[in-house]
Scaffold this active site. Structure first.
Site, PDB file in Angstrom:
ATOM      1  N   CYS A 181      68.104  86.810 -13.945  1.00  0.00           N
ATOM      2  CA  CYS A 181      68.434  87.119 -15.739  1.00  0.00           C
ATOM      3  C   CYS A 181      68.600  88.969 -15.904  1.00  0.00           C
ATOM      4  CB  CYS A 181      67.328  85.941 -16.540  1.00  0.00           C
ATOM      5  SG  CYS A 181      68.563  86.560 -18.445  1.00  0.00           S
ATOM      6  N   ASP A 187      67.851  89.988 -18.874  1.00  0.00           N
ATOM      7  CA  ASP A 187      66.668  90.050 -18.956  1.00  0.00           C
ATOM      8  C   ASP A 187      65.557  91.115 -18.758  1.00  0.00           C
ATOM      9  OD1 ASP A 187      63.850  89.636 -20.218  1.00  0.00           O
ATOM     10  OD2 ASP A 187      64.633  87.674 -21.859  1.00  0.00           O
ATOM     11  N   ARG A 242      62.568  91.226 -19.026  1.00  0.00           N
ATOM     12  CA  ARG A 242      61.210  90.954 -18.726  1.00  0.00           C
ATOM     13  C   ARG A 242      60.789  90.051 -16.914  1.00  0.00           C
ATOM     14  NH1 ARG A 242      60.814  87.366 -23.205  1.00  0.00           N
ATOM     15  NH2 ARG A 242      62.918  87.136 -22.739  1.00  0.00           N
ATOM     16  N   HIS A 299      63.946  81.697 -16.425  1.00  0.00           N
ATOM     17  CA  HIS A 299      63.371  82.149 -17.341  1.00  0.00           C
ATOM     18  C   HIS A 299      63.082  81.719 -18.115  1.00  0.00           C
ATOM     19  CE1 HIS A 299      64.444  84.956 -20.185  1.00  0.00           C
ATOM     20  NE2 HIS A 299      65.455  85.126 -19.131  1.00  0.00           N
ATOM     21  N   CYS A 323      64.306  82.238 -22.388  1.00  0.00           N
ATOM     22  CA  CYS A 323      66.093  83.092 -21.897  1.00  0.00           C
ATOM     23  C   CYS A 323      66.541  82.830 -23.198  1.00  0.00           C
ATOM     24  CB  CYS A 323      66.385  82.569 -21.100  1.00  0.00           C
ATOM     25  SG  CYS A 323      67.889  83.068 -20.586  1.00  0.00           S
TER      26      CYS A 323
END
Length: 216
Positions: free
Chosen positions: A39, A41, A43, A100, A103
């Site tokens: 992703c 993302d 993080r 993850h 999400c």
């Protein structure tokens, strides 16, 4: 922005010098052993999660770590073309599809109002519609909590992407020849745990799941 500039300066004067030989060896070519699909993302940091060095991972990232079904097209298909390149030009030996916890992409499909100002994102996440319907049915049948609903969406998305990547040219042929291994991972941000799909269920990664010389 100043923190990024300071970080780049530190890299040039400290981090690069510590691994100068490695970077020099990578200057003219790359030979990554693994395609890591994750992703976008902030993080989720593939090299951090896997403790890998530059040159080991070919990374593809998009919203909700979706692998679309393969299609040859005149459109600009960034994810598809990157995956195709990794498999057939770089000849990676492993593919990891890593979802993850928490999400935002997986959660937003249940809250369409959050996507009203994001038409391109909404269209991309439409690919999760079948997963959404399956999870909503499970919620009606078994009384899933909201947290469980999101959790199952994340994992079903990984499983769907594992199936979708088999539609890419040469993937199944390479798998049959033991030249390519597929892995589905689920990364839990707040605990740091990584769960791997073993063909039946997701289990916490352990030393017993290590592969052979073609593994990761």
């Amino acid at each position: 922005m100043n923190s990024l500039i300071n970080g780049a300066i530190k890299f040039m004067h400290e981090d690069f010098l510590e691994q100068k030989d490695l970077f020099e060896s990578l200057s003219s070519s790359q030979d990554p052993h693994t395609l890591f699909i994750g992703c976008s993302d902030s993080r989720v940091v593939p090299s951090l999660i896997t403790s890998t060095l530059p040159g080991e991972l070919f990374v593809v990232r998009n919203i909700a770590n979706i692998v679309p079904v393969y299609k040859a097209s005149n459109e600009y298909l960034a994810t598809t073309s990157a995956i195709e390149y990794a498999i057939n030009a770089l000849n990676v030996r492993n593919i990891v599809i890593c979802g993850h916890s928490n999400c935002g992409g997986c959660e937003s499909i249940y809250h369409p109002q959050k996507l009203e100002a994001l038409p391109t994102v909404k269209n991309w996440l439409w690919q999760l519609n079948d997963i959404k319907e399956e999870v909503l049915k499970a919620q009606r049948d078994f009384g899933l909590s909201e947290q469980e609903k999101y959790y199952f969406t994340q994992r079903l998305n990984i499983l769907t992407s594992l199936e979708n990547i088999k539609t890419y040219p040469n993937v199944q042929e390479k798998m049959q020849k033991n030249e390519l291994n597929l892995h589905g991972w689920h990364y839990v941000i707040d605990s740091g745990q990584v769960f791997a799909y073993d063909g039946n269920s997701f289990k916490l990664l352990s030393n017993s799941q290590k592969g052979d010389e073609n593994g990761i």
